[in-house]
Design a protein around this motif. Structure first.
Motif, PDB file in Angstrom:
ATOM      1  N   GLU A  75       0.859  -1.172   0.000  1.00  0.00           N
ATOM      2  CA  GLU A  75       0.000   0.000   0.000  1.00  0.00           C
ATOM      3  C   GLU A  75       0.902   1.231   0.000  1.00  0.00           C
ATOM      4  OE1 GLU A  75      -3.985   0.568   2.323  1.00  0.00           O
ATOM      5  OE2 GLU A  75      -2.321   1.168   3.608  1.00  0.00           O
ATOM      6  N   ASP A 105      -2.616   2.134  -4.791  1.00  0.00           N
ATOM      7  CA  ASP A 105      -3.333   3.306  -4.309  1.00  0.00           C
ATOM      8  C   ASP A 105      -4.205   2.881  -3.124  1.00  0.00           C
ATOM      9  OD1 ASP A 105      -5.057   5.433  -3.870  1.00  0.00           O
ATOM     10  OD2 ASP A 105      -5.695   5.605  -5.959  1.00  0.00           O
ATOM     11  N   PRO A 106      -3.955   3.406  -1.921  1.00  0.00           N
ATOM     12  CA  PRO A 106      -4.737   2.984  -0.752  1.00  0.00           C
ATOM     13  C   PRO A 106      -6.178   3.498  -0.770  1.00  0.00           C
ATOM     14  CG  PRO A 106      -3.251   4.738  -0.147  1.00  0.00           C
ATOM     15  CD  PRO A 106      -2.930   4.367  -1.570  1.00  0.00           C
ATOM     16  N   ASN A 107      -6.485   4.423  -1.659  1.00  0.00           N
ATOM     17  CA  ASN A 107      -7.841   4.973  -1.739  1.00  0.00           C
ATOM     18  C   ASN A 107      -8.744   4.202  -2.689  1.00  0.00           C
ATOM     19  OD1 ASN A 107      -7.277   7.157   0.056  1.00  0.00           O
ATOM     20  ND2 ASN A 107      -6.111   8.072  -1.603  1.00  0.00           N
ATOM     21  N   TYR A 108      -8.235   3.138  -3.274  1.00  0.00           N
ATOM     22  CA  TYR A 108      -9.014   2.332  -4.202  1.00  0.00           C
ATOM     23  C   TYR A 108      -9.911   1.397  -3.389  1.00  0.00           C
ATOM     24  CZ  TYR A 108     -10.022  -0.708  -8.196  1.00  0.00           C
ATOM     25  OH  TYR A 108     -10.648  -1.432  -9.185  1.00  0.00           O
ATOM     26  N   ALA A 109     -11.167   1.770  -3.250  1.00  0.00           N
ATOM     27  CA  ALA A 109     -12.103   1.065  -2.363  1.00  0.00           C
ATOM     28  C   ALA A 109     -12.279  -0.409  -2.722  1.00  0.00           C
ATOM     29  CB  ALA A 109     -13.452   1.768  -2.352  1.00  0.00           C
TER      30      ALA A 109
END
Length: 134
Positions: free
Chosen positions: A44, A67-71
Motif C-alpha cells: 500500500e 493506491d490505498p484509496n481504491y475502495a
C-alpha cells in the motif's frame, strides 16, 4: 507498513497463509523474503513504500505499490475492525485477484531532485529565521 514495523501476509500457491510481523528494516526484509522464489508483492502506498519496493525489487520480486484509496481493494474493510493483520490479508488477496489500482511511482532521479529541493528550502528557511533574529 509502518515506520518501525510491518505486517506481512504471504499466500503460497498451495493456499498456505504465512503471517509475520517484522521490523521495517532492509535487513529484515532481506532475511524474510530474500530466499523466497520471485513473487508479485503488493504494497500500500505510504511514506515507507518506495524504499521497501526498491529493496524487494533488488531481491528479485515484482512489486506493485497500490493506491490505498481504491475502495475495491478493501471490500470488507470496516473502521471498527481494521488491524494491520487484516489489512495485510486483504492486500494479499487483492494481489492474488489483481484487484488493485497501481499508484504512481516517481523515478529515482525525480526523488533525488525533490530531496535536494527540500533540503535547499530548509536551508533557506533556516537562514531567513537567523537573519530575522539579527
Amino acid at each position: 507498513m509502518h515506520k518501525s514495523e510491518s505486517q506481512l501476509c504471504i499466500l503460497s500457491e498451495a493456499g498456505e497463509v504465512i503471517e509475520r510481523r517484522i521490523r521495517t528494516e532492509r535487513a529484515r526484509f532481506t532475511a524474510v523474503l530474500g530466499k523466497r522464489a520471485p513473487a508479485r508483492v503488493l504494497l500500500e502506498a505510504s511514506t515507507e513504500s518506495e524504499w521497501v519496493a526498491s529493496c524487494l525489487e533488488q531481491l528479485g520480486h515484482t512489486v506493485v505499490v497500490a493506491d490505498p484509496n481504491y475502495a475495491a481493494m478493501y471490500p470488507t474493510r470496516s473502521r471498527r475492525v481494521e488491524t494491520d493483520r487484516r489489512d495485510a490479508r486483504v492486500l494479499a488477496e487483492a494481489c492474488r485477484l489483481e484487484a488493485y489500482r497501481p499508484a504512481h511511482r516517481t523515478s529515482p532521479a525525480h526523488r533525488q531532485l525533490r530531496a535536494g529541493l527540500a533540503a535547499r528550502e530548509a536551508l533557506v528557511r533556516t537562514r531567513a529565521v537567523h537573519l530575522h533574529d539579527l
